[in-house]
Design a protein around this motif. Structure first.
Motif, mmCIF file in Angstrom:
data_model
loop_
_atom_site.group_PDB
_atom_site.id
_atom_site.type_symbol
_atom_site.label_atom_id
_atom_site.label_comp_id
_atom_site.label_asym_id
_atom_site.label_seq_id
_atom_site.Cartn_x
_atom_site.Cartn_y
_atom_site.Cartn_z
ATOM 1 N N SER A 13 0.833 -1.205 0.000
ATOM 2 C CA SER A 13 0.000 0.000 0.000
ATOM 3 C C SER A 13 0.865 1.252 0.000
ATOM 4 C CB SER A 13 -0.926 -0.004 1.223
ATOM 5 O OG SER A 13 -1.544 1.254 1.402
ATOM 6 N N GLN A 14 1.872 1.292 0.857
ATOM 7 C CA GLN A 14 2.731 2.470 0.945
ATOM 8 C C GLN A 14 3.673 2.577 -0.250
ATOM 9 O OE1 GLN A 14 1.872 4.663 3.308
ATOM 10 N NE2 GLN A 14 0.341 3.080 3.687
ATOM 11 N N LYS A 17 1.623 3.948 -3.126
ATOM 12 C CA LYS A 17 1.413 5.385 -2.925
ATOM 13 C C LYS A 17 2.674 6.165 -3.299
ATOM 14 C CE LYS A 17 -0.775 6.916 0.725
ATOM 15 N NZ LYS A 17 -1.777 7.888 0.215
ATOM 16 N N ALA A 18 3.834 5.663 -2.872
ATOM 17 C CA ALA A 18 5.094 6.351 -3.152
ATOM 18 C C ALA A 18 5.400 6.363 -4.643
ATOM 19 C CB ALA A 18 6.229 5.678 -2.385
ATOM 20 N N ALA A 21 3.581 9.172 -6.139
ATOM 21 C CA ALA A 21 3.856 10.472 -5.523
ATOM 22 C C ALA A 21 5.199 11.043 -5.962
ATOM 23 C CB ALA A 21 3.827 10.349 -3.998
ATOM 24 N N SER A 133 -1.686 2.067 6.810
ATOM 25 C CA SER A 133 -2.176 1.648 5.502
ATOM 26 C C SER A 133 -3.216 2.626 4.985
ATOM 27 C CB SER A 133 -2.798 0.249 5.581
ATOM 28 O OG SER A 133 -3.327 -0.147 4.330
ATOM 29 N N SER A 134 -3.301 2.710 3.655
ATOM 30 C CA SER A 134 -4.357 3.492 3.007
ATOM 31 C C SER A 134 -5.465 2.587 2.481
ATOM 32 C CB SER A 134 -3.764 4.305 1.849
ATOM 33 O OG SER A 134 -2.745 5.166 2.302
ATOM 34 N N ASP A 135 -5.371 1.292 2.750
ATOM 35 C CA ASP A 135 -6.337 0.311 2.260
ATOM 36 C C ASP A 135 -7.573 0.318 3.159
ATOM 37 O OD1 ASP A 135 -7.738 -1.865 1.340
ATOM 38 O OD2 ASP A 135 -6.006 -3.208 1.262
ATOM 39 N N ARG A 150 -3.265 6.543 8.448
ATOM 40 C CA ARG A 150 -3.091 6.837 7.026
ATOM 41 C C ARG A 150 -1.966 7.849 6.861
ATOM 42 N NH1 ARG A 150 -9.381 8.331 5.877
ATOM 43 N NH2 ARG A 150 -10.265 6.229 5.682
ATOM 44 N N TYR A 151 -1.212 7.691 5.774
ATOM 45 C CA TYR A 151 -0.190 8.687 5.432
ATOM 46 C C TYR A 151 -0.675 9.447 4.211
ATOM 47 C CZ TYR A 151 4.294 10.793 4.257
ATOM 48 O OH TYR A 151 5.293 11.685 3.981
ATOM 49 N N SER A 152 -0.854 10.756 4.375
ATOM 50 C CA SER A 152 -1.367 11.570 3.277
ATOM 51 C C SER A 152 -0.789 12.970 3.368
ATOM 52 C CB SER A 152 -2.902 11.631 3.338
ATOM 53 O OG SER A 152 -3.422 12.457 2.318
ATOM 54 N N LYS A 153 -0.311 13.482 2.240
ATOM 55 C CA LYS A 153 0.221 14.841 2.143
ATOM 56 C C LYS A 153 1.299 15.105 3.186
ATOM 57 C CE LYS A 153 -4.085 16.657 0.208
ATOM 58 N NZ LYS A 153 -5.195 17.632 0.361
#
Length: 480
Positions: A13-14, A17-18, A21, A133-135, A150-153
């Protein structure tokens, strides 16, 4: 609970995302490493912010899982992993290993099942568990002692029970029931055709489970909805089964095997060097007490050796520790942009080929965002003081740093703002920098406490020594 906490990272998941990004980043060997870099940034940020005593990263293994035995079309329509991401996965796992973090993966199960099992085992041992996780599938694990982050922005956000209810209309423990009705097109989970995210919570309201709802279909007021539930009853039950995460995976390791030592190793430094992550390499080397390769300190020494000291005679105070970097690569530009986004304010100055703003070409950019925190981005230096072959690409800098400088809500301070305006406007004859300079005048009052002194005090060995322009700069033709 004992107060101990384990952090469980959803690796794919991470990494995914990376990958989207961070763009256009390659290793010295020419291999794509953008996902690895972004993933390492996320993991290191988590370590720096939360100081985990226990840490584990779980990955999916290639191949089918027990869910494919239940439903052969499970995830059948999912597009293949992008090739540039697929070839980075082994390097991401290498990073986890050399960072001293336990890896969890097991054939026939998905990483979500491993994360759920580890979280359950942790709570049984009196610990807390945080799943990173973003799942959305992992939202069902939230309960006392287990949270999802969650990791965001660039920030970590804790998702609690009430946030799940606000976003989806159901409690975390009802999330598999919710997915039984709604399905999941990403995983090819069918659900009940015609029932979406708005209708499902209303149907489940007043029932303890999907099964109870299906046993009392006659209580559903809408006739068409009753017919759908009867027609797709088996699909709904199958979908719930597929969406329910397992908490009984027969792992070959336990919680104590996830104990984490944050100290970097020489293997980590070597890995960063191989990937071309210069700043991460130098930071890890510094933590080991070793001199960073190609570091800012060596460049500062080279400049100091050619420049008379401007320090007045008299009692001297000890130099304060600094964290100052030369920014050369896209990865380092991305890291600088991230730092500036999260700074309260920042100061900047430009180095140019001339003191005449109408004839000047941009040679370098200096930035400071906190006491002892500064960076220099070289574009057009000559000679060996900065390194002719290792300077930042100005197009990359515009792409990556431009949005940060154009953010009207971020307080900034500039030395010689009119000259800076002219220099930043001239390249490409674009005047997009002009509104920013106008906004700068309006935000200077807000930036009263901007660390402008840090710009001079912390970068003076590089940015403010008296070196002749002819010895420092490339030759530029005057503008026509």
């Amino acid at each position: 609970m004992s107060g101990k906490r384990i952090y469980l990272i959803d690796g794919h998941s991470q990494l995914f995302k990376a990958f989207f990004a961070v763009r256009r980043l390659t290793s010295p060997q020419g291999l794509p490493v953008n996902a690895v870099f972004g993933f390492a940034q996320i993991v290191n940020k988590l370590i720096d912010e939360f100081h985990p005593e226990y840490l584990c990263v779980c990955f999916d293994l290639p191949g089918r899982t027990f869910r494919n035995s239940i439903y052969p079309d499970y995830k059948a329509h999912r597009p293949p992993t992008p090739e540039d991401l697929d070839i980075q996965t082994p390097h991401a796992k290498r990073f986890v290993q050399v960072r001293g973090i336990r890896i969890g993966e097991m054939a026939n199960y998905e990483s979500d099942d491993l994360l759920t099992t580890l979280a359950r085992r942790a709570t049984e041992q009196g610990m807390n568990a945080c799943i990173v996780s973003s799942d959305k599938d992992l939202l069902q694990t939230i309960r006392p002692g287990i949270s999802v982050i969650r990791y965001s922005k660039g920030q970590f956000e804790t998702v609690d029970r009430y946030k799940v209810i606000r976003e989806y209309g159901v409690a975390p423990e009802m999330f598999p029931d919710f997915q039984g009705l709604v399905g999941d097109s990403t995983d090819n989970i069918p659900g009940v055709r015609g029932i979406g995210e708005k209708t499902a919570p209303k149907l489940l309201e007043g029932f303890a489970s999907l099964e109870e709802l299906l046993d009392h279909i006659d209580k559903v007021p809408n006739e068409k909805t009753r017919e759908k539930l009867r027609q797709y009853r088996e699909a709904a039950l199958l979908s719930k089964q597929l969406a329910t995460l397992r908490s009984d995976v027969p792992l070959d390791f336990d919680i104590e095997d996830c104990r984490f030592d944050p100290a970097p190793t020489r293997e980590l430094v070597a890995f960063y060097a191989e990937m071309g992550f210069t700043r991460l390499r130098d930071a890890a080397a510094h933590a080991l007490g070793e001199a960073p390769h190609d570091s800012i300190e060596s460049t500062a020494s080279a400049l100091d050796s050619q420049t008379p000291s401007r320090t007045p005679p008299g009692p001297q105070t000890a130099a304060r520790p600094t964290d100052t970097h030369i920014v050369r690569t896209r990865a380092e530009l991305s890291d600088l942009a991230e730092r500036l986004r999260h700074a309260r304010c920042f100061a900047f100055d430009t180095e140019t080929t001339s003191e005449d703003p109408l004839r000047a070409a941009l040679v370098g950019l200096s930035v400071a965002w906190a006491e002892g925190q500064a960076a220099y981005v070289p574009f057009g230096h000559s000679g060996d003081l900065i390194g002719r072959q290792s300077q930042a690409d100005i197009a990359d800098a515009r792409e990556i740093l431009g949005p940060v400088f154009a953010d009207a809500g971020k307080p900034k301070a500039a030395q010689n703002a009119p000259d800076t305006r002219s220099t930043t406007v001239r390249p490409g004859k674009s005047r997009t920098a002009t509104p920013f300079i106008r906004r700068l005048a309006r935000t200077r009052r807000k930036a009263r406490n901007t660390p402008r002194s840090a710009l001079a005090a912390r970068t003076s060995p590089i940015l403010h020594t008296r070196v002749s322009r002819q010895s420092l700069l490339r030759t530029h033709d005057p503008p026509s």
